[in-house]
Write a protein that holds these residues in place. Structure first.
Motif, PDB file in Angstrom:
ATOM      1  N   SER A  18       0.810  -1.212   0.000  1.00 23.80           N
ATOM      2  CA  SER A  18       0.000   0.000   0.000  1.00 23.80           C
ATOM      3  C   SER A  18       0.840   1.256   0.000  1.00 23.80           C
ATOM      4  O   SER A  18       0.336   2.339  -0.231  1.00 23.80           O
ATOM      5  CB  SER A  18      -0.924  -0.017   1.222  1.00 23.80           C
ATOM      6  OG  SER A  18      -0.158   0.018   2.424  1.00 23.80           O
ATOM      7  N   ARG A  25      -5.704   1.369 -10.677  1.00 19.58           N
ATOM      8  CA  ARG A  25      -6.373   0.882  -9.462  1.00 19.58           C
ATOM      9  C   ARG A  25      -7.853   0.687  -9.757  1.00 19.58           C
ATOM     10  O   ARG A  25      -8.503   1.577 -10.323  1.00 19.58           O
ATOM     11  CB  ARG A  25      -6.185   1.866  -8.316  1.00 19.58           C
ATOM     12  CG  ARG A  25      -6.664   1.346  -6.959  1.00 19.58           C
ATOM     13  CD  ARG A  25      -6.478   2.423  -5.902  1.00 19.58           C
ATOM     14  NE  ARG A  25      -6.857   1.947  -4.580  1.00 19.58           N
ATOM     15  CZ  ARG A  25      -6.019   1.607  -3.622  1.00 19.58           C
ATOM     16  NH1 ARG A  25      -4.724   1.666  -3.853  1.00 19.58           N
ATOM     17  NH2 ARG A  25      -6.447   1.202  -2.436  1.00 19.58           N
ATOM     18  N   THR A  27     -11.601  -0.760  -7.967  1.00 18.04           N
ATOM     19  CA  THR A  27     -12.279  -1.030  -6.696  1.00 18.04           C
ATOM     20  C   THR A  27     -13.525  -1.859  -6.975  1.00 18.04           C
ATOM     21  O   THR A  27     -14.368  -1.480  -7.807  1.00 18.04           O
ATOM     22  CB  THR A  27     -12.668   0.278  -5.997  1.00 18.04           C
ATOM     23  OG1 THR A  27     -11.489   1.061  -5.765  1.00 18.04           O
ATOM     24  CG2 THR A  27     -13.348  -0.011  -4.658  1.00 18.04           C
ATOM     25  N   ARG A  85     -13.099 -11.135   1.188  1.00 16.13           N
ATOM     26  CA  ARG A  85     -12.175 -10.142   1.720  1.00 16.13           C
ATOM     27  C   ARG A  85     -11.644 -10.551   3.087  1.00 16.13           C
ATOM     28  O   ARG A  85     -10.473 -10.289   3.415  1.00 16.13           O
ATOM     29  CB  ARG A  85     -12.886  -8.792   1.816  1.00 16.13           C
ATOM     30  CG  ARG A  85     -11.953  -7.599   2.019  1.00 16.13           C
ATOM     31  CD  ARG A  85     -12.685  -6.438   2.638  1.00 16.13           C
ATOM     32  NE  ARG A  85     -13.032  -6.762   4.022  1.00 16.13           N
ATOM     33  CZ  ARG A  85     -12.202  -6.638   5.058  1.00 16.13           C
ATOM     34  NH1 ARG A  85     -10.996  -6.192   4.861  1.00 16.13           N
ATOM     35  NH2 ARG A  85     -12.572  -6.962   6.287  1.00 16.13           N
ATOM     36  N   CYS A  89      -7.734 -10.504   3.801  1.00 15.28           N
ATOM     37  CA  CYS A  89      -7.168  -9.405   4.577  1.00 15.28           C
ATOM     38  C   CYS A  89      -7.519  -9.454   6.053  1.00 15.28           C
ATOM     39  O   CYS A  89      -7.068  -8.594   6.827  1.00 15.28           O
ATOM     40  CB  CYS A  89      -7.623  -8.064   3.992  1.00 15.28           C
ATOM     41  SG  CYS A  89      -7.197  -7.867   2.247  1.00 15.28           S
ATOM     42  N   SER A  92      -8.009  -6.242   8.581  1.00 14.60           N
ATOM     43  CA  SER A  92      -7.360  -5.032   8.068  1.00 14.60           C
ATOM     44  C   SER A  92      -8.395  -4.120   7.446  1.00 14.60           C
ATOM     45  O   SER A  92      -9.287  -4.563   6.712  1.00 14.60           O
ATOM     46  CB  SER A  92      -6.297  -5.408   7.031  1.00 14.60           C
ATOM     47  OG  SER A  92      -5.738  -4.245   6.472  1.00 14.60           O
ATOM     48  N   SER A  94      -7.900  -1.823   5.220  1.00 18.40           N
ATOM     49  CA  SER A  94      -7.696  -1.701   3.767  1.00 18.40           C
ATOM     50  C   SER A  94      -7.341  -3.069   3.204  1.00 18.40           C
ATOM     51  O   SER A  94      -6.494  -3.781   3.756  1.00 18.40           O
ATOM     52  CB  SER A  94      -6.579  -0.700   3.479  1.00 18.40           C
ATOM     53  OG  SER A  94      -6.295  -0.677   2.097  1.00 18.40           O
ATOM     54  N   CYS A  95      -7.982  -3.410   2.118  1.00 21.25           N
ATOM     55  CA  CYS A  95      -7.699  -4.706   1.469  1.00 21.25           C
ATOM     56  C   CYS A  95      -7.432  -4.437  -0.010  1.00 21.25           C
ATOM     57  O   CYS A  95      -8.361  -4.189  -0.783  1.00 21.25           O
ATOM     58  CB  CYS A  95      -8.866  -5.661   1.660  1.00 21.25           C
ATOM     59  SG  CYS A  95      -8.546  -7.316   0.998  1.00 21.25           S
ATOM     60  N   VAL A  96      -6.173  -4.438  -0.372  1.00 22.04           N
ATOM     61  CA  VAL A  96      -5.760  -4.162  -1.754  1.00 22.04           C
ATOM     62  C   VAL A  96      -5.032  -5.394  -2.272  1.00 22.04           C
ATOM     63  O   VAL A  96      -4.060  -5.855  -1.655  1.00 22.04           O
ATOM     64  CB  VAL A  96      -4.852  -2.927  -1.852  1.00 22.04           C
ATOM     65  CG1 VAL A  96      -4.405  -2.727  -3.300  1.00 22.04           C
ATOM     66  CG2 VAL A  96      -5.565  -1.703  -1.342  1.00 22.04           C
ATOM     67  N   GLU A 115      -8.737  -2.981  -5.219  1.00 24.26           N
ATOM     68  CA  GLU A 115      -9.178  -2.808  -3.837  1.00 24.26           C
ATOM     69  C   GLU A 115     -10.471  -3.595  -3.626  1.00 24.26           C
ATOM     70  O   GLU A 115     -11.440  -3.440  -4.370  1.00 24.26           O
ATOM     71  CB  GLU A 115      -9.419  -1.332  -3.539  1.00 24.26           C
ATOM     72  CG  GLU A 115      -9.856  -1.089  -2.107  1.00 24.26           C
ATOM     73  CD  GLU A 115     -10.111   0.383  -1.821  1.00 24.26           C
ATOM     74  OE1 GLU A 115     -10.422   0.719  -0.676  1.00 24.26           O
ATOM     75  OE2 GLU A 115     -10.007   1.203  -2.772  1.00 24.26           O
ATOM     76  N   ARG A 117     -13.607  -4.134  -1.610  1.00 25.20           N
ATOM     77  CA  ARG A 117     -14.466  -3.399  -0.667  1.00 25.20           C
ATOM     78  C   ARG A 117     -15.320  -4.390   0.124  1.00 25.20           C
ATOM     79  O   ARG A 117     -15.893  -5.328  -0.434  1.00 25.20           O
ATOM     80  CB  ARG A 117     -15.329  -2.411  -1.444  1.00 25.20           C
ATOM     81  CG  ARG A 117     -16.075  -1.420  -0.549  1.00 25.20           C
ATOM     82  CD  ARG A 117     -16.788  -0.343  -1.345  1.00 25.20           C
ATOM     83  NE  ARG A 117     -17.823  -0.928  -2.179  1.00 25.20           N
ATOM     84  CZ  ARG A 117     -17.800  -0.974  -3.498  1.00 25.20           C
ATOM     85  NH1 ARG A 117     -16.752  -0.487  -4.158  1.00 25.20           N
ATOM     86  NH2 ARG A 117     -18.806  -1.494  -4.185  1.00 25.20           N
TER      87      ARG A 117
END
Length: 854
Positions: A18, A25, A27, A85, A89, A92, A94-96, A115, A117
């Motif tokens: 990140s 990118r 999402t 997700r 992740c 967390s 943020s999950c990228v 990303e 969501r």
């Protein structure tokens, strides 16, 4: 454990990624169906649809699964597999998910980020669906009892937000938010319990998230009211913090917990245990002494699996009813450099042309380390001596590129050893070899094994026989090293070389197409070309010198006496001839060379063998004794001429000699009648004297002029030169005159030879200038090689028979006599060449000689 480890790994991995600015990118929400379009990848990368196939675009992911793929027909990035997700992740925020887009031909690397969501797809849940608490009725109001926390894998607004409890006048719910954001529900006694009024209370604890719609989970709490055990064990601290290295051995002491109970007896005796809702991962890793409260390490720690633990410890007394107190032990695992770095080959190296320019991308390489901090910082290095280097790309990604000149002939394959080293203490190292194959380029011409070839070939060989074989090698590989041989077109004696020889294009063997004649062709060159099959092809040339070796295939040819008018040569000889008289001289030549051209003469047959002899080397026929009246007037000699070759070649000539009486009497009478010469004789004598004087003066002037010219041009390559060679050991000089001609047509010189034919003791040649064919006259050195057959042809074509007879006539001279007779003969030849031969052609050589001697 596996899911938790993977979640923690991805959590740290994505935190690292990140920090990098991505190129593209996207999402998307989690839990999308397979085939969902994430974005128009080809368009965003600036690629056409055709380039997806041509350049082999593909998506690489470092995750365990390939969650995305590329629709080659539309150039779209689509979901390939269900994405959870929470699995990727964990908690967390943020999950990228980073992806690497690899494009080949030429090799390029793009980084995109997707990303994920969160959606509210998980409800809060309790580990224990039913919880039983035992509370003494004497417990004072305001006493708190911790309850089990609910877990919600969702994050953000979809995560756990609040707790509620069913209504009960005796109890209320208090939510305590911990340092890490975790919400811990606690049951609070609002009023004193009365076991006799109500011994059991049933409560429903509900956990709510913040999603829309709201999701919830419940846990049934049963409270049993006990009789008096008035004091609860109390810990000195509500929270204990412990730090421990991840490589600590089993049995390592961690912390000692202490709880006190003011009761006496069994009501005050405390035992320590883990909370009822302690997970198995904690129970298998840690242990507590129930009496002393000391905690020990029971299993192995791994920072990469779990960086910290939060352990609920209960202290229970032995009273009736049983009372218990709680505390939390927070264990922080200290990361150590126990994981070596890992080298990831993002794209396999393709074969590389040896003419690839510097900077050509060979492969894409990544590095990662599961450790944290400096322990997880990785650097890549290449050994020295290789024409390759690493070019940093992004986030521990590198491009392996060429940095120098490649040469397949020096090294056809490289095993590039990449060393990855982290920054831990001590540092850990990993090595990985990447094989790179070098494709050959046609950059080496064929090279012959010799700078030139010399071939010695006997003449008269059979057509089709092999002359020689040339060989060339090529350092290249495959078709670039396959060689074909050919003969470059040229001419030999105005004839195409291909009519003489041909070459096998595969192995370089050279063959003759017909037999060779040394007398016509002595040496020639073959220019052979070796060409490889590369594109473009390269070639080199070599010269093959072919020398024809003479064979004894020519018999001696008789020059004098000439037998053009018959098979027998006729000569006159006076009967008064004494012993040693030169009757005639047989002259022969052999078109061969060397020993094959050495000629010897011998008397094979004779009417009277005691009267004549033949010199073995000169061919002079002389009388062995004086001629007597009894000797026949007609003598016949058969002279055999043979060369020195192998096998011997020979020829014969027949000489008929007529012995006449009084052959010299007219001259004697002439001498006697000199005092009274007739008018006619006097006139002839006068003409002869004037001619001799004129020719002598002309010869002297010519000699002086040519001598001066030769001195001036001594350093140039002019046509005039003067040389006399004397050899020791020449005891019997031969006094005879011979004419020799060059082979290019008209007469250009006259040569006067003295001495034996084999010794070449004295030799004078008269050269006529090429510019003015008959104006110059001088002496030159002996000719090394003369083509006698062509000389005969030229003589036959240019001189009349009378001239030939005159030229070949042998004139015996005595040492005491003047050199005028041979000089006179030379001058007579010059006069003939100049066109004045008719003036003297009717004179007899013998009569002129006798007159001069007189």
């Amino acid at each position: 454990m596996g899911i938790v480890w993977l979640a923690l790994w991805w959590h740290n991995f994505f935190l690292l990624w990140s920090t990098i600015d991505s190129q593209i990118r996207y999402t998307i929400p989690e839990e999308l169906k397979q085939g969902y379009v994430v974005g128009k990848l080809a368009k965003d990368l600036g690629l056409g649809l055709s380039e997806i196939f041509d350049r082999k675009l593909r998506v690489a992911s470092e995750a365990g699964k390939q969650y995305f793929s590329v629709d080659a027909g539309k150039g779209e990035l689509v979901v390939n597999e269900r994405i959870d997700r929470e699995t990727l992740c964990g908690q967390s925020a943020s999950c990228v998910l980073p992806l690497q887009v690899v494009i080949e031909n030429p090799l390029q690397l793009h980084r995109i980020e997707v990303e994920i969501r969160d959606i509210n797809d998980n409800s809060p849940s309790f580990l224990t669906k039913e919880l039983t608490l035992k509370i003494a009725e004497s417990t004072v109001a305001g006493m708190r009892f911790p309850l089990e926390s609910a877990e919600d894998p969702d994050v953000g607004s979809n995560s756990l937000k609040s707790y509620t409890i069913s209504k009960d006048d005796c109890f209320s719910l208090k939510v305590n938010e911990l340092r890490n954001g975790r919400k811990l529900p606690e049951l609070v006694i609002e009023i004193a319990l009365d076991r006799e009024t109500k011994a059991v209370h049933q409560l429903l604890l509900t956990a709510l998230d913040g999603g829309n719609p709201v999701r919830s989970g419940t846990s049934q709490i049963t409270i049993i009211v006990l009789d008096n055990n008035d004091n609860v064990p109390l810990f000195g601290n509500n929270v204990y913090k412990v730090s421990i290295n991840e490589n600590s051995p089993k049995g390592t002491f961690m912390v000692k917990l202490k709880a006190t109970d003011n009761d006496e007896g069994q009501n005050g005796e405390v035992k320590y245990t883990f909370g009822e809702r302690t997970p198995e991962s904690v129970l298998s890793t840690f242990d507590i002494n129930p009496v002393t409260g000391e905690m020990f390490l029971k299993g192995e720690l791994d920072y990469e699996s779990a960086a910290n633990y939060e352990i609920d410890v209960a202290a229970k007394d032995e009273g009736i009813p049983e009372m218990e107190g709680h505390c939390s032990v927070q264990v922080e695992v200290i990361d150590l450099n126990d994981n070596p770095p890992e080298i990831v080959l993002t794209s396999k190296p393709s074969p590389l042309r040896e003419d690839a320019p510097s900077g050509t991308v060979v492969a894409l390489v990544g590095a990662r380390d599961l450790d944290s901090g400096n322990n997880g910082k990785v650097t890549l290095q290449l050994p020295n001596g290789h024409p390759f280097s690493l070019k940093p790309s992004f986030s521990n990604n590198y491009a392996l590129v060429t940095s120098g000149v490649l040469d397949r002939e020096s090294s056809s394959e490289y095993n590039i050893e990449i060393t990855a080293t982290d920054s831990g203490s001590p540092p850990l190292t990993t090595k990985k070899s990447i094989p790179v194959t070098i494709i050959d380029v046609n950059d080496n011409p064929p090279k012959f094994t010799q700078p030139s070839y010399n071939v010695f070939l006997k003449e008269n060989g059979l057509p089709g026989s092999m002359l020689s074989s040339v060989s060339a090698s090529d350092l290249d590989f495959g078709d670039n090293a396959k060689i074909s041989y050919s003969i470059l077109e040229s001419k030999v004696q105005d004839v195409s070389l291909s009519s003489y020889v041909y070459i096998n294009s595969d192995n370089g063997s050279i063959y003759s197409t017909h037999s060779f004649d040394y007398e016509k062709l002595k040496v020639f060159q073959i220019l052979v070309q070796a060409k490889d099959h590369g594109s473009p092809s390269l070639s080199s040339n070599v010269t093959v010198h072919v020398f024809i070796l003479d064979q004894n295939d020519n018999a001696p040819a008789v020059i004098y006496p000439s037998t053009a008018l018959g098979s027998v040569s006729h000569h006159l000889m006076p009967r008064s001839t004494k012993a040693g008289h030169l009757v005639t001289k047989v002259t022969a030549v052999d078109a061969d060379s060397g020993h094959n051209a050495w000629i010897s003469y011998k008397l094979a047959e004779a009417t009277d063998t005691s009267l004549f002899s033949v010199n073995l080397y000169t061919g002079e026929v002389r009388t062995k004794r004086a001629v007597s009246e009894q000797d026949d007037s007609s003598q016949r000699l058969l002279i055999a001429i043979q060369d020195d070759g192998e096998p011997v070649q020979s020829s014969t000539v027949t000489v008929a000699i007529l012995v006449e009486d009084g052959l010299n009497e007219p001259i004697l009478d002439l001498r006697q009648k000199v005092p009274e010469p007739s008018k006619k004789s006097g006139r002839i004598t006068l003409y002869l004297i004037l001619s001799l004087a004129s020719v002598s003066v002309l010869s002297m002037v010519t000699f002086i002029i040519l001598a001066v010219k030769c001195v001036r041009n001594s350093r140039s390559s002019g046509s005039c030169c003067m040389r006399r060679d004397n050899f020791d050991g020449n005891k019997n000089p031969n006094r005879n005159l011979q004419i020799q001609l060059n082979t290019d047509g008209p007469i250009k010189y006259v040569e006067v030879l003295g001495g034996e034919m084999m010794s070449q003791s004295q030799s004078f040649r008269s050269c006529l200038s090429p510019m003015s064919e008959f104006s110059d006259f001088t002496f030159v050195k002996p000719s090394s090689t003369t083509d006698f057959k062509e000389m005969i042809n030229v003589l036959d074509a240019s001189l009349p028979d009378s001239a030939w007879t005159f030229e070949s006539q042998q004139i015996p001279l005595k040492k005491k006599k003047s050199v005028v007779p041979p000089l006179f003969i030379v001058c007579v030849k010059l006069l003939y060449i100049g066109g004045n031969w008719n003036t003297l052609s009717n004179l007899s050589i013998q009569s002129i000689s006798n007159m001069l001697n007189g």
